[in-house]
Scaffold this active site. Structure first.
Site, PDB file in Angstrom:
ATOM      1  N   HIS A   1       0.813  -1.217   0.000  1.00  0.00           N
ATOM      2  CA  HIS A   1       0.000   0.000   0.000  1.00  0.00           C
ATOM      3  C   HIS A   1       0.845   1.266   0.000  1.00  0.00           C
ATOM      4  O   HIS A   1       0.309   2.366  -0.152  1.00  0.00           O
ATOM      5  CB  HIS A   1      -0.989  -0.008   1.173  1.00  0.00           C
ATOM      6  CG  HIS A   1      -0.388   0.235   2.524  1.00  0.00           C
ATOM      7  ND1 HIS A   1      -0.067  -0.777   3.394  1.00  0.00           N
ATOM      8  CD2 HIS A   1      -0.061   1.376   3.169  1.00  0.00           C
ATOM      9  CE1 HIS A   1       0.415  -0.283   4.515  1.00  0.00           C
ATOM     10  NE2 HIS A   1       0.441   1.032   4.399  1.00  0.00           N
TER      11      HIS A   1
ATOM     12  N   ASP B   1       0.405  -7.563   1.253  1.00  0.00           N
ATOM     13  CA  ASP B   1       0.798  -6.180   1.526  1.00  0.00           C
ATOM     14  C   ASP B   1       2.308  -6.047   1.646  1.00  0.00           C
ATOM     15  O   ASP B   1       2.823  -5.347   2.522  1.00  0.00           O
ATOM     16  CB  ASP B   1       0.110  -5.645   2.785  1.00  0.00           C
ATOM     17  CG  ASP B   1       0.147  -4.112   2.845  1.00  0.00           C
ATOM     18  OD1 ASP B   1       0.382  -3.493   1.794  1.00  0.00           O
ATOM     19  OD2 ASP B   1      -0.045  -3.552   3.940  1.00  0.00           O
TER      20      ASP B   1
ATOM     21  N   SER C   1       4.491   2.669   7.979  1.00  0.00           N
ATOM     22  CA  SER C   1       4.220   1.493   7.153  1.00  0.00           C
ATOM     23  C   SER C   1       5.445   1.140   6.315  1.00  0.00           C
ATOM     24  O   SER C   1       6.024   1.996   5.648  1.00  0.00           O
ATOM     25  CB  SER C   1       3.031   1.760   6.232  1.00  0.00           C
ATOM     26  OG  SER C   1       1.846   1.896   6.959  1.00  0.00           O
TER      27      SER C   1
END
Length: 470
Positions: free
Chosen positions: A112, A142, A218
């Site tokens: 992402h 992911d 992230s």
């Protein structure tokens, strides 16, 4: 501070003076760095110095065309006005973190953060900048592997065996939260084998930590006190959007499999296929099966070509462990198989026909059989420009279709098909009353249609009929 009163003391020994000094100075200052794991409470500076050079900031951007039509989200009018609405370019930006895995510039991050972006810039801790390209990316996991252009002799993190991670282990989360710059936060491993708890696109098995993780973290590193990569930070569980002390990281074993496949030249992440559906064993089921507690996965459906059938498993049987690791949910089975990789063999402990047994399961990719026979309909077809493929286990896996899905899938509805209301991913089951099971038969049925066209289409598990006058 009041001076000590020695009145009435006949003798003062040196150790008495030392004790009095200790009372006067409640905190002793130490300038030493931790010498071993036992002294780690004195500071994380040595670990931070060793690991932060391998954690990078990632800046990604892409230009997309956005529809200006107010009907672009409408399932019916959107297809009608798609060609009429003006399209305006719009720049999308993404900010995140990554971890260097090798000296020659392999970097892992979240899908992402970089998935679908074409302009990716990576900034190292020493402010050096590199352009990067995506070697391997997978939305379900992911994760993405990047290659830094022209990089060499970079600092890289060692991966820790995920089976050695325990609840209570001290960890540090390193990343670039909110774009403020590289930041370190500390915490512990709060839970193992978390599944079904993470919101977003990621599916699988996760480590839970209370180390603060915020937007921008992230793709960053979750490291232990020896500087080894425990996991890649991926998401948080929050109502406010900020860290509430419940963060999740993808285990390092999964990162290792991604790295291996990227090294092998894969452009798509390949998961072993078992062709099975299951559910967690409940307490009542465990009692009936004679288990010590509720663990294991009971099989609820099996594809006729499932490799589990080859070793004797059927619907109702139970998988208890993979390579001696107990499983509690279907996601855990998928995780262990994905970490092992296609071509490997794993030990499967389970209950088959009421009897406990151990078997060796050879892991393979989903079979592309029957052949998908992808084709595009020509100008003589009732719907020209329609791209079709026969549904088989490989297509089911790629499209996340149910095990029982069959028929012909629409890879691309084309301009005419989109105007008729067809969508990518629709499954074509029938044409003018004739059942179609493969792409060739569907294309032939569309070619011979003349005055009318009746299509039986399955979308999202529901069937509908589309009638058109030609």
């Amino acid at each position: 501070m009041a001076r000590p009163n020695f009145e009435g003391v006949t003798s003062v020994r040196p150790w008495h003076i030392l004790c009095i000094a200790c009372l006067a100075l409640p905190f002793a200052v130490r300038a030493e760095i931790p010498a071993d794991r036992g002294e780690i409470t004195l500071g994380f500076a040595p670990v931070v110095r060793a690991t932060t050079p391998a954690v990078v900031n990632i800046y990604a951007r892409r230009v997309v065309e956005a529809e200006a039509s107010p009907f672009h989200d409408d399932p019916f009018f959107g297809s009608i006005f798609r060609e009429l609405a003006p399209r305006r370019p719009r720049v999308q930006n993404s900010l995140g973190s990554g971890v260097i895995l090798s000296a020659d510039g392999l970097v892992v991050s979240n899908y992402h953060v970089v998935g679908g972006f074409t302009d990716i810039r990576v900034v190292l801790n020493d402010r050096r900048e590199f352009d990067a390209e995506i070697l391997l990316a997978d939305e379900d996991s992911d994760l993405a592997i990047l290659q830094l252009e022209g990089a060499r002799d970079l600092a890289a993190l060692e991966l820790r065996d995920s089976d050695t991670v325990e609840v209570g282990d001290l960890v540090l989360a390193i990343g670039n939260p909110f774009g403020v710059g590289q930041t370190v936060s500390s915490g512990i491993i709060s839970g193992l084998a978390r599944s079904g708890l993470v919101t977003g696109i990621a599916r699988g098995l996760f480590l839970q930590t209370d180390a603060p993780i915020n937007p921008g973290n992230s793709g960053g590193a979750l490291v232990d006190t020896q500087g080894r990569l425990v996991g890649v930070n991926t998401s948080i569980l929050s109502r406010s959007g900020g860290s509430n002390g419940i963060g999740f990281a993808i285990p390092a074993d999964m990162v290792a499999q991604f790295m291996a496949q990227a090294r092998a030249g894969n452009t798509r992440f390949e998961r072993p296929w078992v062709g099975a559906m299951g559910q967690p064993v409940t307490f009542d089921m465990a009692e009936a099966l004679g288990l010590e507690g509720p663990y294991g996965v009971a099989l609820t459906d099996l594809h006729e070509a499932s490799p589990l059938r080859e070793i004797g498993y059927g619907v109702g049987d139970v998988i208890l462990a993979i390579d001696d690791a107990p499983v509690f949910a279907p996601e855990e089975v998928l995780y262990h198989l994905s970490v092992a990789g296609a071509g490997a063999s794993v030990k499967v402990d389970g209950i088959v026909a009421g009897q406990r047994r151990s078997d060796t399961l050879r892991l393979t990719l989903p079979p592309d059989d029957p052949p998908r026979n992808t084709l595009t309909t020509g100008p003589q077809s009732a719907i020209p420009g329609l791209t079709l493929s026969t549904v088989n286990p490989a297509v089911q896996t790629e499209r996340n279709l149910p095990l029982r899905a069959e028929g012909v899938i629409l890879d691309d509805p084309g301009r005419v098909g989109a105007r008729l209301g067809l969508r990518e991913g629709d499954i074509l089951r029938g044409v003018n009353g004739v059942e179609v099971r493969d792409a060739v038969a569907a294309a032939k049925a569309l070619r011979v249609a003349t005055r009318r066209l009746e299509l039986v289409v399955e979308r999202g598990g529901r069937s509908m009929v589309l009638r058109v006058r030609l």
